[in-house]
Design an enzyme around this catalytic site. Structure first.
Site, PDB file in Angstrom:
ATOM      1  N   CYS A  63       0.818  -1.364  -0.118  1.00 56.63           N
ATOM      2  CA  CYS A  63      -0.020   0.223   0.063  1.00 56.63           C
ATOM      3  C   CYS A  63       0.802   1.215  -0.012  1.00 56.63           C
ATOM      4  CB  CYS A  63      -0.955   0.089   1.211  1.00 56.63           C
ATOM      5  SG  CYS A  63      -1.981   1.416   1.242  1.00 56.63           S
ATOM      6  N   ARG A  66      -0.197   4.621   2.823  1.00 58.53           N
ATOM      7  CA  ARG A  66      -0.182   4.280   4.477  1.00 58.53           C
ATOM      8  C   ARG A  66      -0.030   5.500   5.207  1.00 58.53           C
ATOM      9  NH1 ARG A  66       3.835  -0.377   4.888  1.00 58.53           N
ATOM     10  NH2 ARG A  66       4.667  -0.025   2.629  1.00 58.53           N
ATOM     11  N   TRP A 235      -9.475   5.979  -0.736  1.00 61.62           N
ATOM     12  CA  TRP A 235      -9.866   6.545  -2.134  1.00 61.62           C
ATOM     13  C   TRP A 235      -9.031   6.059  -3.116  1.00 61.62           C
ATOM     14  CZ3 TRP A 235      -8.503   9.899   2.130  1.00 61.62           C
ATOM     15  CH2 TRP A 235      -6.961  10.363   1.957  1.00 61.62           C
ATOM     16  N   GLU A 240      -5.016   3.422 -11.023  1.00 65.30           N
ATOM     17  CA  GLU A 240      -5.675   1.920 -10.686  1.00 65.30           C
ATOM     18  C   GLU A 240      -6.891   2.163 -11.680  1.00 65.30           C
ATOM     19  OE1 GLU A 240      -6.491   0.991  -6.679  1.00 65.30           O
ATOM     20  OE2 GLU A 240      -6.225   3.022  -6.324  1.00 65.30           O
TER      21      GLU A 240
HETATM   22  C1  HEM Z   1      -6.790   6.316   1.616  1.00 70.03           C
HETATM   23  C2  HEM Z   1      -6.141   6.192   0.346  1.00 70.03           C
HETATM   24  C3  HEM Z   1      -5.464   4.962   0.081  1.00 70.03           C
HETATM   25  C4  HEM Z   1      -4.926   4.702  -1.228  1.00 70.03           C
HETATM   26  C5  HEM Z   1      -4.540   5.818  -2.375  1.00 70.03           C
HETATM   27  C6  HEM Z   1      -4.452   3.433  -1.334  1.00 70.03           C
HETATM   28  C7  HEM Z   1      -3.570   3.021  -2.464  1.00 70.03           C
HETATM   29  C8  HEM Z   1      -3.402   1.664  -2.757  1.00 70.03           C
HETATM   30  C9  HEM Z   1      -3.035   1.264  -3.963  1.00 70.03           C
HETATM   31  C10 HEM Z   1      -2.644   1.929  -5.243  1.00 70.03           C
HETATM   32  C11 HEM Z   1      -2.691  -0.190  -3.846  1.00 70.03           C
HETATM   33  C12 HEM Z   1      -2.490  -1.184  -4.771  1.00 70.03           C
HETATM   34  C13 HEM Z   1      -3.766  -1.752  -5.442  1.00 70.03           C
HETATM   35  C14 HEM Z   1      -3.486  -2.698  -6.683  1.00 70.03           C
HETATM   36  O1  HEM Z   1      -2.608  -2.064  -7.632  1.00 70.03           O
HETATM   37  O2  HEM Z   1      -4.384  -3.493  -7.153  1.00 70.03           O
HETATM   38  C15 HEM Z   1      -3.003  -0.490  -2.453  1.00 70.03           C
HETATM   39  C16 HEM Z   1      -3.101  -1.612  -2.047  1.00 70.03           C
HETATM   40  C17 HEM Z   1      -3.429  -2.064  -0.787  1.00 70.03           C
HETATM   41  N1  HEM Z   1      -3.845  -1.147   0.214  1.00 70.03           N
HETATM   42 FE1  HEM Z   1      -3.854   0.797  -0.176  1.00 70.03          FE
HETATM   43  N2  HEM Z   1      -4.924   2.785  -0.329  1.00 70.03           N
HETATM   44  C18 HEM Z   1      -5.451   3.581   0.731  1.00 70.03           C
HETATM   45  C19 HEM Z   1      -5.765   3.231   1.612  1.00 70.03           C
HETATM   46  C20 HEM Z   1      -5.963   1.907   2.106  1.00 70.03           C
HETATM   47  C21 HEM Z   1      -6.689   1.609   3.499  1.00 70.03           C
HETATM   48  C22 HEM Z   1      -7.642   2.495   4.388  1.00 70.03           C
HETATM   49  C23 HEM Z   1      -6.569  -0.009   3.679  1.00 70.03           C
HETATM   50  C24 HEM Z   1      -6.829  -0.817   4.815  1.00 70.03           C
HETATM   51  C25 HEM Z   1      -7.389  -0.202   5.875  1.00 70.03           C
HETATM   52  C26 HEM Z   1      -5.618  -0.140   2.591  1.00 70.03           C
HETATM   53  C27 HEM Z   1      -4.811  -1.513   2.590  1.00 70.03           C
HETATM   54  C28 HEM Z   1      -4.090  -1.871   1.380  1.00 70.03           C
HETATM   55  C29 HEM Z   1      -3.633  -3.383   1.142  1.00 70.03           C
HETATM   56  C30 HEM Z   1      -4.207  -4.557   2.044  1.00 70.03           C
HETATM   57  C31 HEM Z   1      -3.243  -3.301  -0.240  1.00 70.03           C
HETATM   58  C32 HEM Z   1      -3.024  -4.767  -0.958  1.00 70.03           C
HETATM   59  C33 HEM Z   1      -3.980  -5.508  -1.431  1.00 70.03           C
HETATM   60  C34 HEM Z   1      -3.779  -6.910  -2.192  1.00 70.03           C
HETATM   61  O3  HEM Z   1      -2.912  -7.509  -1.301  1.00 70.03           O
HETATM   62  O4  HEM Z   1      -4.139  -7.205  -3.067  1.00 70.03           O
HETATM   63  N3  HEM Z   1      -4.981   0.880   1.951  1.00 70.03           N
HETATM   64  N4  HEM Z   1      -3.239   0.650  -1.679  1.00 70.03           N
HETATM   65  N1  LIG Z   2      -7.405   2.703  -3.623  1.00 73.76           N
HETATM   66  C1  LIG Z   2      -7.612   1.653  -3.375  1.00 73.76           C
HETATM   67  N2  LIG Z   2      -7.082   0.436  -4.225  1.00 73.76           N
HETATM   68  C2  LIG Z   2      -6.863  -0.890  -3.836  1.00 73.76           C
HETATM   69  C3  LIG Z   2      -6.321  -1.539  -2.707  1.00 73.76           C
HETATM   70  C4  LIG Z   2      -6.174  -2.749  -2.407  1.00 73.76           C
HETATM   71  C5  LIG Z   2      -6.460  -3.783  -3.451  1.00 73.76           C
HETATM   72  C6  LIG Z   2      -7.214  -3.100  -4.546  1.00 73.76           C
HETATM   73  C7  LIG Z   2      -7.572  -4.197  -5.618  1.00 73.76           C
HETATM   74  N3  LIG Z   2      -6.473  -4.974  -6.040  1.00 73.76           N
HETATM   75  C8  LIG Z   2      -6.720  -5.897  -7.130  1.00 73.76           C
HETATM   76  C9  LIG Z   2      -7.157  -5.363  -8.283  1.00 73.76           C
HETATM   77  C10 LIG Z   2      -7.658  -6.167  -9.296  1.00 73.76           C
HETATM   78  C11 LIG Z   2      -6.636  -6.597 -10.211  1.00 73.76           C
HETATM   79  C12 LIG Z   2      -5.429  -5.593 -10.234  1.00 73.76           C
HETATM   80  N4  LIG Z   2      -5.997  -4.629  -8.995  1.00 73.76           N
HETATM   81  C13 LIG Z   2      -7.079  -1.839  -4.724  1.00 73.76           C
HETATM   82  C14 LIG Z   2      -8.201   1.171  -2.009  1.00 73.76           C
HETATM   83  C15 LIG Z   2      -9.311  -0.074  -1.761  1.00 73.76           C
HETATM   84  C16 LIG Z   2      -9.588  -0.086  -0.234  1.00 73.76           C
HETATM   85  C17 LIG Z   2      -8.777   0.928   0.214  1.00 73.76           C
HETATM   86  S1  LIG Z   2      -7.738   1.520  -0.693  1.00 73.76           S
END
Ligand code: HEM
Ligand SMILES: N=C(Nc1cccc(CNC[C@@H]2CCCN2)c1)c1cccs1
Length: 360
Positions: A63, A66, A235, A240
């Protein structure tokens, strides 16, 4: 010493030290040991749940967002076991988190897995709001990534209208009961129509995307307790939507259409038509969300915020962990500081985890 007590002890020590409540540790551990002996598990106080969910975000290596980990809005729904009340809680989450566009990072935490590993609740959706996908003889309609889950929804009795933007129903499974589904009320779904600041033809594509990314299929683990239904939202980062959801050839595959609207020659790679279409599509996403007053962050600002997070963690005396391959943005990655450094991809708990699909 049970495995569960060891995990509880690690969490309570880390959590109470961070909160400056070291002197409460022995007493709290005594309570938990007793509770595990009697019931086989233990229950978090709301404060432990809240700090645990925030720490889990802080420890999410993939993420980039963070910096704001401590602002997470935590909602306690552990007492809900009736499907209608659970659907209401999901809709309330959407409304409260969307906040008319000024998005509030929020998590709703439902009842955890019981002893013996029995799930009390699973949300079958990948995200609380997502578009359906259909395979038809004339090609794919909607989001190709949603094709398997859309099939499950239609097997359960839901029927999509087969537009490119059908909102999938909420599907939940309480205990071992059959999964049940419910349409998402339209007032809970905020969407943004795509326009471009200079190229008028873009809006004729009829593209739109939903405002709220809310992951609903991950497990939150705190001190050995597994919260298998804990939907969380932030958000979007513009890339994305603009560089993956709309751009991937196996998603909405819009780059050729964007290029022809801009008037680019797509017959050879070397004029970088794909890169120019990608930038204009991403500019359009950011511009549309900003005009609509919906929170979104561009990948340069997000990287700068992540740099601030790196500094804050250092000041707090914590080792930063991260996964480089996910932290770099898919557009112009080398223009961010992230690209030019290394990150330790080590697992720290509490954290969010992928879990096995509840459907085959
Ligand atoms: C507040 C704005 C936030 C932004 C802009 C953001 C942005 C992102 C982005 C761009 C990714 C990669 C997603 C992808 O490529 O599919 C990501 C992954 C992730 N984010 Fe954040 N995030 C935010 C908030 C949060 C919050 C609130 C949480 C949890 C409480 C969180 C937990 C995670 C987790 C667990 C992943 C990895 C997901 C996976 O393993 O598939 N994020 N985040
Ligand atoms: N901005 C966000 N994006 C996000 C975060 C975690 C996981 C994902 C979904 N990832 C899987 C997707 C589906 C294929 C590639 N991306 C999106 C957030 C989602 C929930 C909190 S932040």
């Amino acid at each position: 010493m049970t495995k569960l007590f060891t995990e509880a002890k690690n969490f309570i020590e880390k959590c109470y030290k961070e909160l400056g409540k070291d002197e409460d540790i022995p007493n709290r551990l005594g309570e938990i040991r007793e509770e595990i002996e009697v019931t086989g598990t233990y229950e978090h106080t709301f404060h432990e749940l809240e700090i645990g969910a925030k720490m889990a975000w802080r420890n999410s290596n993939k993420c980039i967002g963070r910096l704001f980990w401590d602002t997470l809005h935590v909602k306690d729904a552990r007492h809900l076991h009736d499907s209608d009340k659970i659907f209401k809680a999901l809709n309330h989450h959407l409304l409260e988190a969307s906040n008319g566009g000024k998005i509030r990072p929020t998590i709703t935490i439902f009842a955890p897995r019981g002893r013996g590993g029995k799930d009390k609740l699973r949300i079958w959706n990948h995200q609380l709001i997502r578009y359906a996908g259909y395979e038809t003889e004339d090609g794919v309609i909607g989001d190709p990534m949603s094709i398997p889950f859309t099939k499950v929804c239609e097997q359960l009795g839901w029927r999509g209208e087969r537009s490119h933007f059908d909102i999938l129903p909420h599907v939940i499974q309480v205990y071992e009961n059959e999964p049940v589904w419910q349409e998402v009320p339209s007032e809970c779904v905020l969407e943004v129509d795509l326009v471009h600041p200079e190229v008028a033809g873009i809006q004729d594509l009829g593209l739109k995307w939903y405002a709220l990314p809310a992951i609903s299929d991950m497990k939150l683990e705190i001190g050995g307790i597994e919260y298998t239904a804990a939907p969380f939202n932030g958000w979007y980062m513009g890339t994305e939507i603009g560089a993956r959801n709309f751009a991937d050839a196996d998603r909405y595959n819009m780059l050729p259409k964007i290029a022809s609207i801009i008037g680019l020659d797509t017959s050879r790679n070397s004029n970088l038509w794909k890169d120019r279409a990608l930038v204009e599509l991403n500019r359009s996403v950011l511009y549309s969300f900003q005009q609509a007053g919906v929170s979104i962050v561009d990948h340069h600002t997000a990287a700068e915020q992540f740099k601030k997070f790196e500094k804050k963690e250092k000041v707090s005396g914590r080792e930063l962990t991260g996964r480089w391959s996910w932290l770099i943005p898919p557009v112009s990655p080398a223009t961010t500081h992230i690209f030019h450094k290394r990150y330790k991809d080590e697992l720290v708990t509490p954290n969010y985890f992928h879990q096995e699909y509840p459907y085959s």
